[in-house]
Design a protein around this motif. Structure first.
Motif, PDB file in Angstrom:
ATOM      1  N   SER A  44       0.842  -1.185   0.000  1.00  0.00           N
ATOM      2  CA  SER A  44       0.000   0.000   0.000  1.00  0.00           C
ATOM      3  C   SER A  44       0.878   1.236   0.000  1.00  0.00           C
ATOM      4  O   SER A  44       1.973   1.236   0.556  1.00  0.00           O
ATOM      5  CB  SER A  44      -0.918   0.015   1.235  1.00  0.00           C
ATOM      6  OG  SER A  44      -1.810   1.109   1.168  1.00  0.00           O
ATOM      7  N   HIS A  45       0.374   2.285  -0.624  1.00  0.00           N
ATOM      8  CA  HIS A  45       1.065   3.567  -0.575  1.00  0.00           C
ATOM      9  C   HIS A  45       0.030   4.678  -0.643  1.00  0.00           C
ATOM     10  O   HIS A  45      -1.036   4.535  -1.230  1.00  0.00           O
ATOM     11  CB  HIS A  45       2.108   3.699  -1.701  1.00  0.00           C
ATOM     12  CG  HIS A  45       1.607   3.334  -3.051  1.00  0.00           C
ATOM     13  ND1 HIS A  45       0.966   4.217  -3.876  1.00  0.00           N
ATOM     14  CD2 HIS A  45       1.634   2.165  -3.717  1.00  0.00           C
ATOM     15  CE1 HIS A  45       0.641   3.618  -5.003  1.00  0.00           C
ATOM     16  NE2 HIS A  45       1.030   2.363  -4.923  1.00  0.00           N
ATOM     17  N   SER A  46       0.344   5.754   0.024  1.00  0.00           N
ATOM     18  CA  SER A  46      -0.519   6.922   0.038  1.00  0.00           C
ATOM     19  C   SER A  46       0.370   8.122   0.291  1.00  0.00           C
ATOM     20  O   SER A  46       1.075   8.167   1.307  1.00  0.00           O
ATOM     21  CB  SER A  46      -1.570   6.792   1.146  1.00  0.00           C
ATOM     22  OG  SER A  46      -2.392   7.943   1.204  1.00  0.00           O
ATOM     23  N   SER A  47       0.367   9.036  -0.637  1.00  0.00           N
ATOM     24  CA  SER A  47       1.218  10.214  -0.531  1.00  0.00           C
ATOM     25  C   SER A  47       2.667   9.768  -0.374  1.00  0.00           C
ATOM     26  O   SER A  47       3.161   8.980  -1.158  1.00  0.00           O
ATOM     27  CB  SER A  47       0.739  11.105   0.615  1.00  0.00           C
ATOM     28  OG  SER A  47       1.407  12.335   0.599  1.00  0.00           O
ATOM     29  N   ASP A  63      -3.499  -1.419   4.194  1.00  0.00           N
ATOM     30  CA  ASP A  63      -3.901  -0.172   3.545  1.00  0.00           C
ATOM     31  C   ASP A  63      -3.406   1.015   4.344  1.00  0.00           C
ATOM     32  O   ASP A  63      -3.520   1.034   5.569  1.00  0.00           O
ATOM     33  CB  ASP A  63      -5.421  -0.100   3.396  1.00  0.00           C
ATOM     34  CG  ASP A  63      -5.839   1.091   2.559  1.00  0.00           C
ATOM     35  OD1 ASP A  63      -5.227   1.308   1.484  1.00  0.00           O
ATOM     36  OD2 ASP A  63      -6.758   1.817   2.954  1.00  0.00           O
ATOM     37  N   GLN A  65      -3.703   5.285   4.374  1.00  0.00           N
ATOM     38  CA  GLN A  65      -4.421   6.435   3.844  1.00  0.00           C
ATOM     39  C   GLN A  65      -3.919   7.691   4.537  1.00  0.00           C
ATOM     40  O   GLN A  65      -3.944   7.771   5.762  1.00  0.00           O
ATOM     41  CB  GLN A  65      -5.931   6.314   4.092  1.00  0.00           C
ATOM     42  CG  GLN A  65      -6.610   5.251   3.286  1.00  0.00           C
ATOM     43  CD  GLN A  65      -6.595   5.529   1.805  1.00  0.00           C
ATOM     44  OE1 GLN A  65      -6.744   6.668   1.369  1.00  0.00           O
ATOM     45  NE2 GLN A  65      -6.398   4.492   1.020  1.00  0.00           N
ATOM     46  N   LYS A  66      -3.466   8.634   3.746  1.00  0.00           N
ATOM     47  CA  LYS A  66      -3.134   9.933   4.314  1.00  0.00           C
ATOM     48  C   LYS A  66      -4.450  10.640   4.595  1.00  0.00           C
ATOM     49  O   LYS A  66      -5.325  10.732   3.725  1.00  0.00           O
ATOM     50  CB  LYS A  66      -2.292  10.749   3.334  1.00  0.00           C
ATOM     51  CG  LYS A  66      -1.895  12.088   3.903  1.00  0.00           C
ATOM     52  CD  LYS A  66      -0.984  12.838   2.961  1.00  0.00           C
ATOM     53  CE  LYS A  66      -0.590  14.155   3.619  1.00  0.00           C
ATOM     54  NZ  LYS A  66       0.308  14.918   2.769  1.00  0.00           N
ATOM     55  N   TYR A 100     -12.096   7.281   7.920  1.00  0.00           N
ATOM     56  CA  TYR A 100     -10.804   6.734   7.508  1.00  0.00           C
ATOM     57  C   TYR A 100     -10.575   5.336   8.078  1.00  0.00           C
ATOM     58  O   TYR A 100     -10.040   4.469   7.392  1.00  0.00           O
ATOM     59  CB  TYR A 100      -9.665   7.691   7.867  1.00  0.00           C
ATOM     60  CG  TYR A 100      -9.528   8.786   6.840  1.00  0.00           C
ATOM     61  CD1 TYR A 100      -8.686   8.630   5.749  1.00  0.00           C
ATOM     62  CD2 TYR A 100     -10.262   9.954   6.935  1.00  0.00           C
ATOM     63  CE1 TYR A 100      -8.569   9.611   4.788  1.00  0.00           C
ATOM     64  CE2 TYR A 100     -10.153  10.949   5.983  1.00  0.00           C
ATOM     65  CZ  TYR A 100      -9.307  10.779   4.911  1.00  0.00           C
ATOM     66  OH  TYR A 100      -9.208  11.752   3.957  1.00  0.00           O
ATOM     67  N   THR A 104     -10.133   2.115   5.578  1.00  0.00           N
ATOM     68  CA  THR A 104      -8.909   1.306   5.580  1.00  0.00           C
ATOM     69  C   THR A 104      -9.198  -0.137   5.994  1.00  0.00           C
ATOM     70  O   THR A 104      -8.630  -1.058   5.420  1.00  0.00           O
ATOM     71  CB  THR A 104      -7.806   1.909   6.463  1.00  0.00           C
ATOM     72  OG1 THR A 104      -8.292   2.101   7.790  1.00  0.00           O
ATOM     73  CG2 THR A 104      -7.317   3.228   5.914  1.00  0.00           C
TER      74      THR A 104
END
Length: 156
Positions: A44-47, A63, A65-66, A100, A104
């Motif tokens: 997973s990647h976010s920002s 997961d 999440q920014k 959020y 996630t």
């Protein structure tokens, strides 16, 4: 995505005597990445954040999440009646956290199952027991801290 691959390569090279080649990462028909010999692979990647989890014996999903400007309008189709009721009863700060967390948790389940986002609205959460129900399976959660600082050194 490149950071996730580098992290995965570093992890696998630490646990395996045989050097790992990024070309060994395959994708199934739903786009879920996998490696022969591992039951679970989660990426997973976010920002600017990236996370990788591997398991020899269990299917896993992860997961990140920014936290940003997601609202109920961006998310409503995944909330069941009970979740919507809890969301509406929360104060402003807790509403964002609830959204959020819900997103996630549900995304982890569909990623672990290999479905991608298809069917995310069918994931049912039991927050008290940290379990989700989806696709005739029980999925168990381990929550990590909201912020984790990880510095990688020695990557080549």
């Amino acid at each position: 995505m490149l950071s996730a691959r580098i992290l995965l390569k570093n992890m696998l090279n630490r646990i395996s005597a045989k050097p790992f080649d990024l070309k060994n990462i395959k994708k199934d028909k739903n786009g879920k990445p996998y490696l022969e010999g591992l039951k679970g692979l989660g990426i997973s990647h976010s920002s600017e954040m990236v996370a990788v989890a591997i398991s020899e014996k269990n299917m896993i999903g992860i997961d990140l999440q920014k936290i940003g400007k997601m609202t109920i309008n961006d998310f409503g189709f995944e909330l069941d009646t009970y979740e919507r009721k809890n969301y509406l009863a929360s104060d402003k700060k807790n509403k964002k956290e609830f959204l959020y967390n819900t997103w996630t948790m549900k995304e982890c389940v569909v990623k672990a199952d290999g479905m991608g986002l298809i069917g995310i609205e069918h994931v049912k959460l039991d927050r008290i027991n940290n379990v989700a129900f989806f696709n005739n399976r029980h999925w168990y959660f381990r929550k990590t801290p909201s912020i984790i600082y990880l510095r990688l050194t020695g990557l080549t």
